[in-house]
Scaffold this motif. Structure first.
Motif, PDB file in Angstrom:
ATOM      1  N   TYR A  68     -12.152  -0.269  -1.552  1.00 40.53           N
ATOM      2  CA  TYR A  68     -11.592  -1.531  -1.079  1.00 40.53           C
ATOM      3  C   TYR A  68     -10.928  -1.297   0.276  1.00 40.53           C
ATOM      4  O   TYR A  68     -10.041  -0.461   0.414  1.00 40.53           O
ATOM      5  CB  TYR A  68     -10.574  -2.050  -2.103  1.00 40.53           C
ATOM      6  N   HIS A  69     -11.373  -2.026   1.296  1.00 42.09           N
ATOM      7  CA  HIS A  69     -10.878  -1.898   2.683  1.00 42.09           C
ATOM      8  C   HIS A  69     -11.131  -0.507   3.266  1.00 42.09           C
ATOM      9  O   HIS A  69     -10.387  -0.061   4.144  1.00 42.09           O
ATOM     10  CB  HIS A  69      -9.386  -2.227   2.782  1.00 42.09           C
TER      11      HIS A  69
ATOM     12  N   THR B 149      -9.991   1.236 -10.781  1.00 40.96           N
ATOM     13  CA  THR B 149      -9.033   0.356 -11.451  1.00 40.96           C
ATOM     14  C   THR B 149      -8.434   1.171 -12.586  1.00 40.96           C
ATOM     15  O   THR B 149      -9.031   1.316 -13.649  1.00 40.96           O
ATOM     16  CB  THR B 149      -9.731  -0.913 -11.968  1.00 40.96           C
TER      17      THR B 149
ATOM     18  N   LYS C 193     -17.378   2.507   2.655  1.00 46.45           N
ATOM     19  CA  LYS C 193     -18.001   2.380   1.329  1.00 46.45           C
ATOM     20  C   LYS C 193     -18.833   3.603   0.942  1.00 46.45           C
ATOM     21  O   LYS C 193     -19.143   3.792  -0.231  1.00 46.45           O
ATOM     22  CB  LYS C 193     -18.893   1.137   1.258  1.00 46.45           C
TER      23      LYS C 193
ATOM     24  N   ASN D 233     -13.827   5.371  -2.748  1.00 52.21           N
ATOM     25  CA  ASN D 233     -14.065   4.693  -4.012  1.00 52.21           C
ATOM     26  C   ASN D 233     -12.747   4.148  -4.546  1.00 52.21           C
ATOM     27  O   ASN D 233     -11.709   4.787  -4.402  1.00 52.21           O
ATOM     28  CB  ASN D 233     -14.657   5.672  -5.025  1.00 52.21           C
ATOM     29  N   THR D 234     -12.818   2.980  -5.164  1.00 56.21           N
ATOM     30  CA  THR D 234     -11.648   2.363  -5.766  1.00 56.21           C
ATOM     31  C   THR D 234     -11.771   2.454  -7.278  1.00 56.21           C
ATOM     32  O   THR D 234     -12.801   2.083  -7.840  1.00 56.21           O
ATOM     33  CB  THR D 234     -11.525   0.886  -5.343  1.00 56.21           C
TER      34      THR D 234
ATOM     35  N   ASN E 115      -7.568   4.281  -4.210  1.00 52.47           N
ATOM     36  CA  ASN E 115      -8.718   4.639  -3.380  1.00 52.47           C
ATOM     37  C   ASN E 115      -8.710   6.145  -3.197  1.00 52.47           C
ATOM     38  O   ASN E 115      -7.672   6.723  -2.813  1.00 52.47           O
ATOM     39  CB  ASN E 115      -8.635   3.987  -1.998  1.00 52.47           C
TER      40      ASN E 115
ATOM     41  N   TRP F 213       0.842  -1.199   0.000  1.00 51.47           N
ATOM     42  CA  TRP F 213       0.000   0.000   0.000  1.00 51.47           C
ATOM     43  C   TRP F 213       0.874   1.245   0.000  1.00 51.47           C
ATOM     44  O   TRP F 213       1.718   1.406   0.877  1.00 51.47           O
ATOM     45  CB  TRP F 213      -0.870   0.031   1.258  1.00 51.47           C
TER      46      TRP F 213
ATOM     47  N   TYR G 290     -15.511   1.326  -8.084  1.00 52.84           N
ATOM     48  CA  TYR G 290     -16.195   0.477  -7.120  1.00 52.84           C
ATOM     49  C   TYR G 290     -16.188   1.122  -5.738  1.00 52.84           C
ATOM     50  O   TYR G 290     -15.392   2.028  -5.479  1.00 52.84           O
ATOM     51  CB  TYR G 290     -15.473  -0.878  -7.024  1.00 52.84           C
TER      52      TYR G 290
ATOM     53  N   LYS H 275      -3.725  -5.220  -6.971  1.00 50.35           N
ATOM     54  CA  LYS H 275      -4.433  -6.431  -6.554  1.00 50.35           C
ATOM     55  C   LYS H 275      -4.836  -7.186  -7.810  1.00 50.35           C
ATOM     56  O   LYS H 275      -5.364  -6.579  -8.742  1.00 50.35           O
ATOM     57  CB  LYS H 275      -5.670  -6.059  -5.725  1.00 50.35           C
TER      58      LYS H 275
END
Length: 113
Positions: free
Chosen positions: A79-80, A90, A83, A87-88, A58, A33, A76, A51
């Motif tokens: 992640y971790h 890609t 929520k 937001n994540t 994020n 990270w 999305y 990942k």
């Protein structure tokens, strides 16, 4: 885009520094990270990680904006992370443009000040 270019992009558009607080020698964590933190208060602006061979970031967004962005390909719930606020994205598998990503980085910067 590769990891270092993404780190540089965030640092270029924020008053921040790079940190690795979650990567201790004895950690069970397999993900490396990169935390990009505010210089002024050390709050996290962005978390960059890989990942499943995908480069991800994020970012904190206003809940309504985050919900809107999640309708886009490659965005999305965080992640971790919380929520509602995080937001994540890609990075290399999204239809979010570079200018939209920069705007999201700036929003995360503003929300963490």
């Amino acid at each position: 885009m590769n990891r270092q270019k993404l780190i540089n992009l965030v640092k270029t558009h924020t008053n921040s520094f790079e940190d690795y607080p979650f990567n201790k020698k004895n950690s069970h964590e397999k993900i490396i990270w990169t935390a990009i933190k505010q210089v002024s208060n050390k709050k996290i602006i962005a978390l960059i990680f890989e990942k499943d061979e995908k480069l991800m970031i994020n970012l904190k967004l206003e809940p309504q904006h985050g919900e809107l962005m999640r309708s886009r390909n490659g965005v999305y719930p965080g992640y971790h992370m919380n929520k509602t606020h995080w937001n994540t994205i890609t990075v290399n598998k999204t239809d979010v443009s570079k200018s939209e990503l920069i705007n999201m980085i700036r929003e995360s910067d503003k929300l963490t000040q």
